[in-house]
Structure formats: structure tokens, C-alpha cells
Write a protein that holds these residues in place. Structure first.
Motif, PDB file in Angstrom:
ATOM      1  N   PHE A 155       7.185   5.740  72.949  1.00 46.93           N
ATOM      2  CA  PHE A 155       7.727   4.434  73.299  1.00 46.93           C
ATOM      3  C   PHE A 155       8.264   3.731  72.059  1.00 46.93           C
ATOM      4  N   VAL A 156       9.461   3.152  72.187  1.00 48.75           N
ATOM      5  CA  VAL A 156      10.075   2.411  71.089  1.00 48.75           C
ATOM      6  C   VAL A 156      10.580   1.089  71.646  1.00 48.75           C
ATOM      7  N   ASP A 157      10.297   0.003  70.938  1.00 49.47           N
ATOM      8  CA  ASP A 157      10.673  -1.312  71.431  1.00 49.47           C
ATOM      9  C   ASP A 157      12.192  -1.465  71.475  1.00 49.47           C
ATOM     10  N   VAL A 158      12.660  -2.117  72.529  1.00 53.03           N
ATOM     11  CA  VAL A 158      14.091  -2.270  72.737  1.00 53.03           C
ATOM     12  C   VAL A 158      14.744  -3.057  71.602  1.00 53.03           C
ATOM     13  N   ARG A 159      14.008  -3.969  70.974  1.00 51.15           N
ATOM     14  CA  ARG A 159      14.562  -4.726  69.849  1.00 51.15           C
ATOM     15  C   ARG A 159      14.713  -3.849  68.617  1.00 51.15           C
ATOM     16  N   ASP A 160      13.814  -2.877  68.447  1.00 51.33           N
ATOM     17  CA  ASP A 160      13.982  -1.905  67.369  1.00 51.33           C
ATOM     18  C   ASP A 160      15.169  -0.997  67.638  1.00 51.33           C
ATOM     19  N   VAL A 161      15.396  -0.671  68.916  1.00 52.90           N
ATOM     20  CA  VAL A 161      16.585   0.109  69.263  1.00 52.90           C
ATOM     21  C   VAL A 161      17.848  -0.660  68.876  1.00 52.90           C
ATOM     22  N   ALA A 162      17.868  -1.960  69.154  1.00 53.02           N
ATOM     23  CA  ALA A 162      19.031  -2.784  68.796  1.00 53.02           C
ATOM     24  C   ALA A 162      19.265  -2.780  67.296  1.00 53.02           C
ATOM     25  N   ARG A 163      18.188  -2.831  66.520  1.00 53.75           N
ATOM     26  CA  ARG A 163      18.329  -2.756  65.059  1.00 53.75           C
ATOM     27  C   ARG A 163      18.942  -1.428  64.645  1.00 53.75           C
ATOM     28  N   ALA A 164      18.535  -0.347  65.310  1.00 56.47           N
ATOM     29  CA  ALA A 164      19.077   0.976  64.981  1.00 56.47           C
ATOM     30  C   ALA A 164      20.561   1.056  65.307  1.00 56.47           C
ATOM     31  N   VAL A 165      20.962   0.471  66.434  1.00 57.71           N
ATOM     32  CA  VAL A 165      22.378   0.474  66.806  1.00 57.71           C
ATOM     33  C   VAL A 165      23.194  -0.306  65.778  1.00 57.71           C
ATOM     34  N   HIS A 166      22.684  -1.457  65.367  1.00 56.86           N
ATOM     35  CA  HIS A 166      23.359  -2.261  64.351  1.00 56.86           C
ATOM     36  C   HIS A 166      23.505  -1.463  63.056  1.00 56.86           C
ATOM     37  N   ALA A 167      22.424  -0.805  62.642  1.00 59.15           N
ATOM     38  CA  ALA A 167      22.473  -0.014  61.404  1.00 59.15           C
ATOM     39  C   ALA A 167      23.467   1.136  61.531  1.00 59.15           C
ATOM     40  N   ALA A 168      23.498   1.781  62.699  1.00 61.46           N
ATOM     41  CA  ALA A 168      24.412   2.908  62.898  1.00 61.46           C
ATOM     42  C   ALA A 168      25.857   2.459  62.870  1.00 61.46           C
ATOM     43  N   SER A 169      26.136   1.253  63.367  1.00 55.51           N
ATOM     44  CA  SER A 169      27.512   0.756  63.371  1.00 55.51           C
ATOM     45  C   SER A 169      28.021   0.479  61.965  1.00 55.51           C
ATOM     46  N   LEU A 170      27.104   0.211  61.041  1.00 55.06           N
ATOM     47  CA  LEU A 170      27.481  -0.079  59.654  1.00 55.06           C
ATOM     48  C   LEU A 170      27.453   1.150  58.758  1.00 55.06           C
ATOM     49  N   SER A 171      26.877   2.230  59.246  1.00 54.36           N
ATOM     50  CA  SER A 171      26.690   3.418  58.405  1.00 54.36           C
ATOM     51  C   SER A 171      27.861   4.379  58.553  1.00 54.36           C
ATOM     52  N   ALA A 172      27.807   5.455  57.765  1.00 53.63           N
ATOM     53  CA  ALA A 172      28.793   6.531  57.893  1.00 53.63           C
ATOM     54  C   ALA A 172      28.178   7.761  58.544  1.00 53.63           C
ATOM     55  N   ALA A 173      26.944   7.634  59.037  1.00 49.00           N
ATOM     56  CA  ALA A 173      26.232   8.779  59.619  1.00 49.00           C
ATOM     57  C   ALA A 173      26.949   9.276  60.859  1.00 49.00           C
ATOM     58  N   GLN A 174      26.967  10.588  61.019  1.00 48.54           N
ATOM     59  CA  GLN A 174      27.564  11.215  62.192  1.00 48.54           C
ATOM     60  C   GLN A 174      26.565  12.177  62.816  1.00 48.54           C
ATOM     61  N   GLY A 175      26.914  12.701  63.986  1.00 42.15           N
ATOM     62  CA  GLY A 175      26.029  13.642  64.666  1.00 42.15           C
ATOM     63  C   GLY A 175      24.995  12.927  65.515  1.00 42.15           C
ATOM     64  N   VAL A 176      23.840  13.565  65.683  1.00 39.23           N
ATOM     65  CA  VAL A 176      22.770  13.047  66.538  1.00 39.23           C
ATOM     66  C   VAL A 176      21.637  12.512  65.681  1.00 39.23           C
ATOM     67  N   ILE A 177      21.095  11.353  66.057  1.00 35.92           N
ATOM     68  CA  ILE A 177      19.962  10.756  65.352  1.00 35.92           C
ATOM     69  C   ILE A 177      18.955  10.276  66.387  1.00 35.92           C
ATOM     70  N   ASN A 178      17.709  10.734  66.252  1.00 34.90           N
ATOM     71  CA  ASN A 178      16.640  10.303  67.158  1.00 34.90           C
ATOM     72  C   ASN A 178      16.190   8.886  66.834  1.00 34.90           C
ATOM     73  N   ILE A 179      15.928   8.111  67.891  1.00 38.05           N
ATOM     74  CA  ILE A 179      15.373   6.768  67.740  1.00 38.05           C
ATOM     75  C   ILE A 179      14.107   6.692  68.586  1.00 38.05           C
ATOM     76  N   GLY A 180      12.969   6.617  67.928  1.00 43.25           N
ATOM     77  CA  GLY A 180      11.679   6.543  68.605  1.00 43.25           C
ATOM     78  C   GLY A 180      10.648   5.988  67.654  1.00 43.25           C
ATOM     79  N   SER A 181       9.405   5.989  68.086  1.00 43.98           N
ATOM     80  CA  SER A 181       8.321   5.517  67.222  1.00 43.98           C
ATOM     81  C   SER A 181       7.749   6.636  66.378  1.00 43.98           C
TER      82      SER A 181
END
Length: 327
Positions: free
Chosen positions: A197-223
């Protein structure tokens, strides 16, 4: 930074929108099917050409796709999770905006995993149901598109806004009803599955970080930690102040007051002689991932600088507050 957010009114999209709006450097435009979207557009039925014209007009630097369906038949899931993403990818290829794409995937793309293991991004996906298949197909479309793109595979989101039809939502509603009626025993089934389980607000932080990064491919988001549903139920009881006994039903059908894990639309049947009590057999967590799922989240840490901050007790507390306010 101009950001086009697709699916801003969904469970994840609402929190992503809040996160982006809090960033003064972001100029946000919401695209969706609802009347409150800045631009109304249905990805499942709209043409890539129409979306291309909009992209060329708005010229976003980042497109974030939080839209999709979690329930329904294979045809509906394919339309909203796969065909819709094909439309986004084709429109971005045709457009001159050169936007980066952040696609929201899900842990169900991996399917069942070995108990005790952590699933990394290089695991071979073997989804166990039509939802996971439709999301995996979308991921493959994004990865093969040639776009500047990243797919965030979100495991089991929790926290405020958790759908009432989800296992945690059903659990909170069953506990609310038990407390409201003064039941000293809450009978449940299907609590053996373990999920990350991962909090939805932490997911939002991950999306924000991904939009600013140059990372490509697949990245897991969990606890990075699997929790058994029966343990989550115990935490929820403590948060809610429920002093009754939690009785888990295993094995053959037996009388129960609440069933956790049914897909929406399922119903319990009362057998002859049950004197009005509902009965059901234990059921699987309805995501096709079997008894265990736990994310390896090292890639998110290394490439996005992201770590989960909100623990499950806080997430469950927010789920309970919403359930307790229902009449």
C-alpha cells in the motif's frame, strides 16, 4: 512549465492536480470527460488528430495521463486503458510540442509474485486478469512509441478518496456499519492477501518528480513493504476506536456481516436455513495478483529522488474519517 493533466478528476488525478497547482512554476490545464475539465475530450472515442490540434495549440512541456478504468469487462478496460493511451501516443508523435509523457501504470501489470519477494522493474510481467492486461498493453505502447516517456507502476494506492468498492473501502464501510449498529463482532472474509500500500499523496509526489526528471522506462511506486489485509483491518479498528472482535472466516461458506474483496457488482446469497444471514466463501483480492505483492522501489529512489513519506496508519485514518462521515 505547461502541464496537460489527463484524468484530473479521478482518484489519483485529483491529488496529482493538487500537487501541481501548489507548484508556482506549473501552468496546469486539465483535459477530461467531465464538465469541470478545462477541455472536454474522451480519449477512448476521440481521434488522435483532434488531440494533436489541441496539443499544438496549448504546447505543453509535459503530458500526464492519470485517466483509465479499474473495473468493467475486457472490452471496456481495453477502450479506456489501452486504446486511450494509443490515442495519446499517436497525438504526441504527430504534434510539434515535443512534450514529455508521464503515464500512470499499475502493479497489476506484473501479476502474481513469489511470497516474500520484491518485484523489480525487470520482472517479466504476467498479469492475472483483464485489468492488468489492458494496463500492460498501454505500457508497451508507451515504451515503444519513441517518445520521451516514463511509466510509473503504482502498486496499491490508499488514503483519502479511496473508492468505497475497493478492499480497504469495503473494510472501512463494514466497520462503520458495525459501530453504528453496536455489533460486538465483525465477521470478514478474504483478508489473507498481502499488498504493497502506498498513500495517494505520495503517488502525487512521485508524478510531480517524474514530470521534472529525465527518467525514462518503467519505475515502481510503492512502499516497499507488503501488508496483510487482516493486519490493515486491525490497524483500522484501532484508528476507528472499534472495540469489538474481528472474526475472519476461512474455508467453507459461513454466516458473515461483511465481505472484503468482492469486485463491485458481486452479491452474497443467503442459503436455505440461514435465517436471513448472508454467506460467502473467502474471495481473492480482485486484481489478479494472487496472495502477495511487494514493490522494489529502489529505482524511484535513485532516479526520482522519491521515497514514501506517509505510513499506512495515517492512510487508514483518512479512509476511516471519510467512511465515518457517511450517513
Amino acid at each position: 512549465m505547461r502541464v496537460l493533466l489527463i484524468g484530473a478528476n479521478g482518484y489519483l488525478g485529483r491529488f496529482v492536480a493538487d500537487r501541481l497547482l501548489a507548484d508556482p512554476a506549473v501552468q496546469l490545464t486539465a483535459l477530461g470527460r467531465g464538465d469541470d475539465a478545462d477541455v472536454r475530450f474522451d480519449l477512448a472515442s476521440g481521434s488522435p488528430g483532434a488531440l494533436t490540434r489541441f496539443l499544438d495549440a496549448v504546447h505543453p512541456g509535459v503530458v500526464i495521463n492519470c485517466a483509465g478504468a479499474t473495473r468493467g469487462g475486457a472490452r471496456e478496460l481495453t477502450r479506456h486503458n489501452t486504446v486511450a493511451v494509443a490515442t495519446v501516443c499517436e497525438a504526441l508523435r504527430r504534434s510539434g510540442c515535443g512534450a514529455r509523457l508521464v503515464q500512470i501504470g499499475c502493479g497489476a501489470e506484473y501479476g502474481p509474485s513469489q511470497p516474500g519477494s520484491s518485484t523489480a522493474e525487470d520482472a517479466v510481467p504476467r498479469p492475472g486478469g483483464p485489468y492488468g492486461v489492458s494496463k500492460l498493453a498501454a505500457t508497451e505502447l508507451v515504451l515503444g512509441s519513441g517518445l520521451d516517456a516514463v511509466v510509473l507502476r503504482v502498486f496499491s494506492p490508499a488514503g483519502p478518496g479511496t473508492p468505497a468498492g475497493s478492499p480497504l473501502g469495503r473494510l472501512a464501510e463494514a466497520m462503520r456499519r458495525a459501530m453504528q449498529s453496536g455489533d460486538g463482532e465483525l465477521k470478514l472474509t478474504g483478508l489473507g492477501a498481502q499488498r504493497d500500500f502506498v498513500d495517494v499523496r505520495d503517488v502525487a509526489r512521485a508524478v510531480h518528480a517524474a514530470s521534472l526528471s529525465a527518467a525514462q522506462g518503467v519505475i515502481n511506486i510503492g512502499s516497499g513493504r507488503a501488508v496483510r489485509l487482516r493486519d490493515a483491518a486491525a490497524v483500522l479498528a484501532r484508528v476507528a476506536g472499534y472495540g469489538g472482535a474481528l472474526h475472519e472466516l476461512d474455508g467453507p461458506p459461513a454466516p458473515l456481516r461483511a465481505t472484503i474483496g468482492h469486485p463491485r457488482g458481486d452479491s452474497d446469497h443467503t442459503p436455505h436455513g440461514a435465517h436471513g444471514a448472508h454467506a460467502a466463501a473467502p474471495v481473492a483480492y480482485p486484481d489478479g495478483c494472487g496472495s502477495w505483492q511487494q514493490a522494489d522501489v529502489r529505482t524511484a529512489r535513485d532516479r526520482l529522488g522519491w521515497r514514501p513519506r506517509i505510513n499506512l496508519e495515517e492512510s487508514l485514518g483518512d479512509i476511516w474519517m471519510e467512511a465515518a462521515c457517511r450517513i
